[in-house]
Design a protein around this motif. Structure first.
Motif, PDB file in Angstrom:
ATOM      1  N   ILE A   4       0.833  -1.193   0.000  1.00  0.00           N
ATOM      2  CA  ILE A   4       0.000   0.000   0.000  1.00  0.00           C
ATOM      3  C   ILE A   4       0.876   1.255   0.000  1.00  0.00           C
ATOM      4  N   ASP A   5       0.467   2.224  -0.785  1.00  0.00           N
ATOM      5  CA  ASP A   5       1.082   3.540  -0.789  1.00  0.00           C
ATOM      6  C   ASP A   5       0.379   4.390   0.259  1.00  0.00           C
ATOM      7  N   LEU A   6       1.130   5.176   1.014  1.00  0.00           N
ATOM      8  CA  LEU A   6       0.558   6.110   1.975  1.00  0.00           C
ATOM      9  C   LEU A   6       0.755   7.524   1.440  1.00  0.00           C
ATOM     10  N   ASN A   7      -0.350   8.229   1.193  1.00  0.00           N
ATOM     11  CA  ASN A   7      -0.229   9.590   0.671  1.00  0.00           C
ATOM     12  C   ASN A   7      -0.795  10.600   1.663  1.00  0.00           C
ATOM     13  N   ARG A 235       1.994   8.228  12.286  1.00  0.00           N
ATOM     14  CA  ARG A 235       2.957   7.335  12.924  1.00  0.00           C
ATOM     15  C   ARG A 235       2.388   5.938  13.139  1.00  0.00           C
ATOM     16  N   GLN A 236       1.162   5.863  13.661  1.00  0.00           N
ATOM     17  CA  GLN A 236       0.598   4.558  14.009  1.00  0.00           C
ATOM     18  C   GLN A 236       0.185   3.761  12.767  1.00  0.00           C
ATOM     19  N   ILE A 237      -0.349   4.435  11.778  1.00  0.00           N
ATOM     20  CA  ILE A 237      -0.715   3.717  10.558  1.00  0.00           C
ATOM     21  C   ILE A 237       0.537   3.230   9.836  1.00  0.00           C
ATOM     22  N   HIS A 238       1.556   4.058   9.778  1.00  0.00           N
ATOM     23  CA  HIS A 238       2.830   3.650   9.169  1.00  0.00           C
ATOM     24  C   HIS A 238       3.391   2.432   9.896  1.00  0.00           C
ATOM     25  N   ALA A 239       3.387   2.491  11.225  1.00  0.00           N
ATOM     26  CA  ALA A 239       3.931   1.387  12.017  1.00  0.00           C
ATOM     27  C   ALA A 239       3.134   0.101  11.796  1.00  0.00           C
ATOM     28  N   ALA A 240       1.804   0.220  11.727  1.00  0.00           N
ATOM     29  CA  ALA A 240       0.955  -0.956  11.540  1.00  0.00           C
ATOM     30  C   ALA A 240       1.203  -1.621  10.191  1.00  0.00           C
TER      31      ALA A 240
END
Length: 250
Positions: A4-7, A235-240
């Motif tokens: 998944i890409d995070l934008n 931070r939390q979504i990236h870590a998950a």
């Protein structure tokens, strides 16, 4: 395994007015949607945000919106397709020049606010945006609301499309976002947001406000950078996603 890409929507400060904390959030995303001076942003902010993205190895993209600084591009206007086309061409072109001046390039385009919502539901406006993207640079990827008319129309014009989902917005039974002026439109709890994001990517559905399971394709996940808990969300979504091995590489 799916990645998944995070934008995140960035570069939305204007003059002395500051919006969000782009420098803090940039390390947690893989794509940056940079405002192009119409709904938000200015020449200095565009250059500075582009510089941040390139330094962090984040893919920069244009975030064109309606010509409405006062309303932050969230008020729908009655525009013709050619007016939309012109707005998008000019904004992509401006940010592309900023990128080239710093030795970079644009990777994608994502419409902002009311323009994004209008293109999701209005075929002629969706076609105008897609045509503008293709005419400026057919190699650009278009980010579009997952399951919307914009997806099929843009693909029909030969563009690569990434279907976008939202971690901090609730959904309706038809797969559209709950309008911001309705109760429960924004998800304030970080844990709920992370859970929704993981479900969309791993399971391919989202739980609508009614409780219905709605099928959804998730290629890129939007993290809004202007909320009170934006950095904690990022931070939390990236870590998950990193923990699950789902995060797209820079």
């Amino acid at each position: 395994m799916k990645k998944i890409d995070l934008n995140c929507d960035m570069g939305e400060s204007f003059g002395a007015w500051k919006m969000g904390d782009d420098a803090a959030i940039m390390p947690y995303v893989t794509s940056a949607n940079i405002a192009c001076g119409f709904h938000a942003g200015d020449a200095h902010t565009m250059r500075h945000t582009m510089q941040l993205a390139l330094q962090q190895g984040v893919r920069p993209g244009a975030h064109p919106g309606l010509d409405d600084i006062r309303g932050f591009g969230r008020r729908p206007f009655a525009l013709t397709p050619i007016q939309v086309y012109d707005l998008v061409v000019v904004q992509i072109g401006a940010l592309a020049a900023v990128a080239r001046a710093q030795g970079g390039r644009l990777y994608h385009v994502k419409a902002h606010g009311a323009l994004y919502n209008m293109s999701a539901n209005h075929a002629e406006l969706a076609a105008a945006i897609a045509q503008a993207v293709r005419d400026v640079d057919p190699q650009l990827t278009l980010f579009a609301l997952a399951g919307s008319r914009q997806v099929d129309i843009a693909r029909g014009l030969g563009l690569t499309v990434m279907q976008e989902v939202f971690a901090d917005r609730s959904y309706q039974d038809d797969g559209t976002l709950t309008p911001r002026n309705q109760p429960g439109a924004l998800i304030e709890e970080v844990e709920t947001s992370v859970s929704q994001a993981l479900t969309m990517v791993q399971e391919g559905y989202v739980i609508a406000q009614s409780g219905k399971k709605v099928p959804i394709q998730a290629d890129t996940l939007c993290l809004h950078g202007d909320g009170a808990h934006a950095l904690a969300f990022a931070r939390q979504i990236h870590a998950a996603f990193q923990k699950e091995g789902l995060l797209m590489a820079h």
